[in-house]
Design an enzyme around this catalytic site. Sequence first.
Site, short mmCIF file in Angstrom:
data_model
loop_
_atom_site.label_atom_id
_atom_site.label_comp_id
_atom_site.label_asym_id
_atom_site.label_seq_id
_atom_site.Cartn_x
_atom_site.Cartn_y
_atom_site.Cartn_z
N ALA A 262 0.82 -1.22 0.00
CA ALA A 262 0.00 0.00 0.00
C ALA A 262 0.85 1.26 0.00
CB ALA A 262 -0.93 0.00 1.21
N VAL B 199 -4.59 -2.91 4.50
CA VAL B 199 -3.52 -2.64 5.46
C VAL B 199 -3.96 -3.24 6.78
CG1 VAL B 199 -2.14 -0.86 6.62
CG2 VAL B 199 -2.93 -0.51 4.26
N ARG C 206 2.00 -0.33 13.22
CA ARG C 206 2.55 0.17 11.97
C ARG C 206 1.44 0.50 10.97
NH1 ARG C 206 4.17 -1.89 6.99
NH2 ARG C 206 6.01 -0.86 6.16
N HIS D 70 -12.88 -14.44 8.70
CA HIS D 70 -12.45 -13.08 8.37
C HIS D 70 -12.15 -12.95 6.89
CE1 HIS D 70 -11.30 -10.72 12.24
NE2 HIS D 70 -12.47 -11.29 12.36
#
Length: 176
Positions: A72, A97, A104, A143
């Site tokens: 990204a 992300v 981070r 997920h």
Amino acid sequence: MNQTSTAIVSSVSSSVAKAPAWTSVARDSRVALICASWHTDVVHQARDAAVTELIEQGMPAAHIAHFDVPGAFEIPLMAKRLAQTGQFDAIIGCALVVNGGIYRHEFVSSAVIDGLMRVQLDTDVPVLSAVLTPRDFHEHADHLEFFRTHFVKKGVEVAQSCLSAMAQLQRVKSLA
């Protein structure tokens, strides 16, 4: 005008009125899609949904270019270089992300979004984001399935936003 002709004209007029304002923009525009190479099983869901939506709205497939970057963080630079070519009317960035537990992800996502905003302001080319940072992401089946489905929705939304932004900018340009 007879009753049948009136009905046809009314039908055509109502379907034209319901057509999105961006239909003609889609036919004549070129869009670049930039995807991060991490989590491509999820990220490409947004890319593919965006491409499908752009084509369904009338954009020729040949007017859509694909670019991959390592992550990204590299999307804004690629967006800047693509915008500077003058060949694209809009640019879309797609990435996931994730929170790796060391925070981070917060500065990466912030830097990417800030970079994309700067690119569009500096180049006058709309740059849209399907760069998402879920609060909780774990690489397990539930997920992954949730985010794959969610990224399809976001791909459609970013494509529609892209077309709408280009249409509005065209409208403003015609005022000058």
